[in-house]
Design a protein around this motif. Structure first.
Motif, mmCIF file in Angstrom:
data_model
loop_
_atom_site.group_PDB
_atom_site.id
_atom_site.type_symbol
_atom_site.label_atom_id
_atom_site.label_comp_id
_atom_site.label_asym_id
_atom_site.label_seq_id
_atom_site.Cartn_x
_atom_site.Cartn_y
_atom_site.Cartn_z
ATOM 1 N N PRO A 65 39.968 89.904 54.874
ATOM 2 C CA PRO A 65 39.416 91.066 55.283
ATOM 3 C C PRO A 65 37.894 90.649 55.259
ATOM 4 C CG PRO A 65 39.662 91.308 53.283
ATOM 5 C CD PRO A 65 41.242 90.058 53.051
ATOM 6 N N GLY A 66 37.520 92.097 56.404
ATOM 7 C CA GLY A 66 35.755 91.266 56.147
ATOM 8 C C GLY A 66 34.989 91.761 57.852
ATOM 9 N N GLY A 67 36.192 91.317 58.632
ATOM 10 C CA GLY A 67 36.009 91.490 60.480
ATOM 11 C C GLY A 67 36.472 90.841 60.613
ATOM 12 N N VAL A 68 36.257 90.600 62.258
ATOM 13 C CA VAL A 68 36.441 88.837 63.480
ATOM 14 C C VAL A 68 36.432 88.002 62.828
ATOM 15 C CG1 VAL A 68 35.058 89.671 65.230
ATOM 16 C CG2 VAL A 68 37.840 88.689 65.131
ATOM 17 N N ASN A 69 35.009 88.227 62.119
ATOM 18 C CA ASN A 69 33.795 87.385 62.073
ATOM 19 C C ASN A 69 34.378 85.988 60.912
ATOM 20 O OD1 ASN A 69 32.485 87.945 64.361
ATOM 21 N ND2 ASN A 69 30.960 88.775 62.962
ATOM 22 N N ARG A 70 34.105 86.941 59.834
ATOM 23 C CA ARG A 70 35.488 85.856 58.672
ATOM 24 C C ARG A 70 37.192 85.610 59.088
ATOM 25 N NH1 ARG A 70 34.921 85.579 53.744
ATOM 26 N NH2 ARG A 70 36.159 85.905 51.881
ATOM 27 N N ILE A 71 37.863 85.894 60.104
ATOM 28 C CA ILE A 71 39.314 86.288 59.615
ATOM 29 C C ILE A 71 38.842 85.119 60.847
ATOM 30 C CG2 ILE A 71 40.242 86.551 61.903
ATOM 31 C CD1 ILE A 71 40.627 89.522 60.666
ATOM 32 N N ILE A 72 37.703 84.536 61.812
ATOM 33 C CA ILE A 72 38.151 83.610 62.441
ATOM 34 C C ILE A 72 37.620 82.441 61.314
ATOM 35 C CG2 ILE A 72 36.629 82.056 64.620
ATOM 36 C CD1 ILE A 72 36.676 84.848 65.616
ATOM 37 N N ARG A 73 36.716 82.433 60.549
ATOM 38 C CA ARG A 73 36.200 82.021 60.432
ATOM 39 C C ARG A 73 37.106 80.966 58.494
ATOM 40 N NH1 ARG A 73 33.794 82.571 55.243
ATOM 41 N NH2 ARG A 73 32.046 80.094 54.626
ATOM 42 N N GLU A 74 38.191 81.812 58.525
ATOM 43 C CA GLU A 74 38.343 81.670 57.628
ATOM 44 C C GLU A 74 40.049 80.601 57.767
ATOM 45 O OE1 GLU A 74 37.534 81.481 54.195
ATOM 46 O OE2 GLU A 74 35.829 82.020 54.230
ATOM 47 N N SER A 75 40.581 81.901 58.492
ATOM 48 C CA SER A 75 41.545 81.066 59.323
ATOM 49 C C SER A 75 41.873 79.488 60.064
ATOM 50 C CB SER A 75 41.634 81.707 60.863
ATOM 51 O OG SER A 75 41.407 82.239 61.363
ATOM 52 N N SER A 76 40.202 79.216 60.917
ATOM 53 C CA SER A 76 40.469 78.042 60.963
ATOM 54 C C SER A 76 39.957 77.120 59.563
ATOM 55 C CB SER A 76 38.779 77.838 61.690
ATOM 56 O OG SER A 76 38.703 78.629 62.586
ATOM 57 N N ARG A 77 39.238 77.595 58.573
ATOM 58 C CA ARG A 77 39.487 76.730 57.723
ATOM 59 C C ARG A 77 40.303 76.510 56.656
ATOM 60 N NH1 ARG A 77 33.557 77.817 55.346
ATOM 61 N NH2 ARG A 77 32.038 76.094 57.427
ATOM 62 N N ARG A 78 40.997 77.368 57.336
ATOM 63 C CA ARG A 78 42.910 77.326 55.973
ATOM 64 C C ARG A 78 43.292 76.146 57.047
ATOM 65 N NH1 ARG A 78 46.218 81.106 53.619
ATOM 66 N NH2 ARG A 78 48.331 80.578 53.685
ATOM 67 N N ARG A 79 43.640 76.477 58.362
ATOM 68 C CA ARG A 79 43.982 75.318 59.225
ATOM 69 C C ARG A 79 43.970 74.149 58.878
ATOM 70 N NH1 ARG A 79 47.068 75.895 64.005
ATOM 71 N NH2 ARG A 79 47.973 78.137 62.971
ATOM 72 N N ALA A 80 42.921 74.313 58.603
ATOM 73 C CA ALA A 80 41.899 72.833 58.578
ATOM 74 C C ALA A 80 42.714 71.836 57.481
ATOM 75 C CB ALA A 80 40.682 72.846 58.596
ATOM 76 N N ALA A 81 42.749 72.258 56.568
ATOM 77 C CA ALA A 81 43.521 71.585 55.298
ATOM 78 C C ALA A 81 44.343 71.171 56.190
ATOM 79 C CB ALA A 81 43.399 72.825 54.346
ATOM 80 N N LEU A 82 45.229 71.316 56.977
ATOM 81 C CA LEU A 82 46.608 70.150 57.595
ATOM 82 C C LEU A 82 45.896 69.150 58.239
ATOM 83 C CD1 LEU A 82 47.980 72.788 59.786
ATOM 84 C CD2 LEU A 82 48.579 72.702 58.190
ATOM 85 N N PRO A 83 47.033 67.697 57.960
ATOM 86 C CA PRO A 83 46.798 66.116 58.049
ATOM 87 C C PRO A 83 45.953 66.144 59.365
ATOM 88 C CG PRO A 83 49.224 66.628 57.554
ATOM 89 C CD PRO A 83 48.247 68.155 57.610
ATOM 90 N N THR A 84 45.224 65.282 59.929
ATOM 91 C CA THR A 84 44.616 65.239 60.647
ATOM 92 C C THR A 84 45.830 65.102 62.242
ATOM 93 O OG1 THR A 84 45.083 62.971 61.122
ATOM 94 C CG2 THR A 84 42.533 64.960 60.743
ATOM 95 N N GLU A 85 47.093 64.478 61.931
ATOM 96 C CA GLU A 85 47.665 64.128 62.963
ATOM 97 C C GLU A 85 48.523 65.868 63.346
ATOM 98 O OE1 GLU A 85 49.559 63.089 58.514
ATOM 99 O OE2 GLU A 85 48.024 63.065 59.542
#
Length: 230
Positions: A65-85
């Protein structure tokens, strides 16, 4: 370019970006991108999130929660935890698809891929070719959206009062002191990336450079920086 041609250019850019990412050493994934506060890994992860359905977007909003800007930021960083491959494979998996996120058009998907690829490549000193005709389409879209809601996804530079002219394709916009150079560099500047200024010439370059504060050395990932994006 017609829509099918734009999607073809998106596919080319996605493939080239994935090819580049496959070449990176582990430490390069941790390096800062052109986007302030975002690593190369963060930007790559962001590029995997370009086909969110309405349901997925709503679910993400509940998680962050917290608006679209936070959604984009947090969802990207959450996905960034995945392995590079996995991130590379997910970018490749979007090749051939003709879907874009809710609330934008295929033109915004084009801009995202063209510009974020450079956000990764430039600070690493690597080359990532940008299709010229596609870059002109993206630049026209960015210019047309100035002052509108869609323009908010870009960290804006003070572009009023200048004329931008491409040297490698027939494209120009604006009035005033001229900035001339490759359309790829113009697109970077139009989307708030001062890194493109070094490839430009003309009376407007010095004037625009002088108005760019030090904080623009890197561009917040959208006008959605610490909580902004692009």
């Amino acid at each position: 370019m017609i829509e099918n041609d734009v999607w073809a250019a998106i596919d080319v850019t996605r493939t080239r970006t994935a090819d580049l990412l496959e070449q990176l050493a582990e430490d390069e994934w941790r390096r800062a991108s052109l986007c302030e506060g975002w690593t190369v890994r963060d930007v790559a992860a962001h590029l995997t999130l370009q086909e969110l359905t309405l349901g997925a977007a709503i679910a993400t909003a509940f998680r962050h929660p917290g608006g679209v800007n936070r959604i984009i930021r947090e969802s990207s960083r959450r996905r960034a935890a995945l392995p590079t491959e996995v991130l590379i494979a997910q970018i490749r998996a979007t090749v051939g698809h003709r879907r874009h996120n809710v609330g934008v058009t295929f033109q915004e998907t084009l801009i995202d891929n063209l510009v974020h690829g450079q956000d990764i490549a430039i600070p690493l000193g690597r080359q990532l070719e940008m299709p010229t005709a596609a870059a002109a389409v993206a630049a026209s879209r960015v210019w047309a959206c100035r002052g509108t809601g869609k323009a908010k996804v870009f960290d804006s530079l003070p572009l009023g009062g200048y004329r931008f002219t491409a040297t490698d394709t027939e494209w120009s916009a604006g009035d005033g002191p001229e900035l001339t150079g490759p359309i790829s560099a113009l697109l970077l500047v139009l989307t708030g990336r001062p890194a493109g200024l070094g490839q430009l010439t003309g009376a407007g370059v010095e004037a625009l450079t002088a108005t760019v504060p030090a904080r623009h050395d890197r561009t917040p990932l959208g006008r959605r920086g610490a909580d902004r994006r692009k």
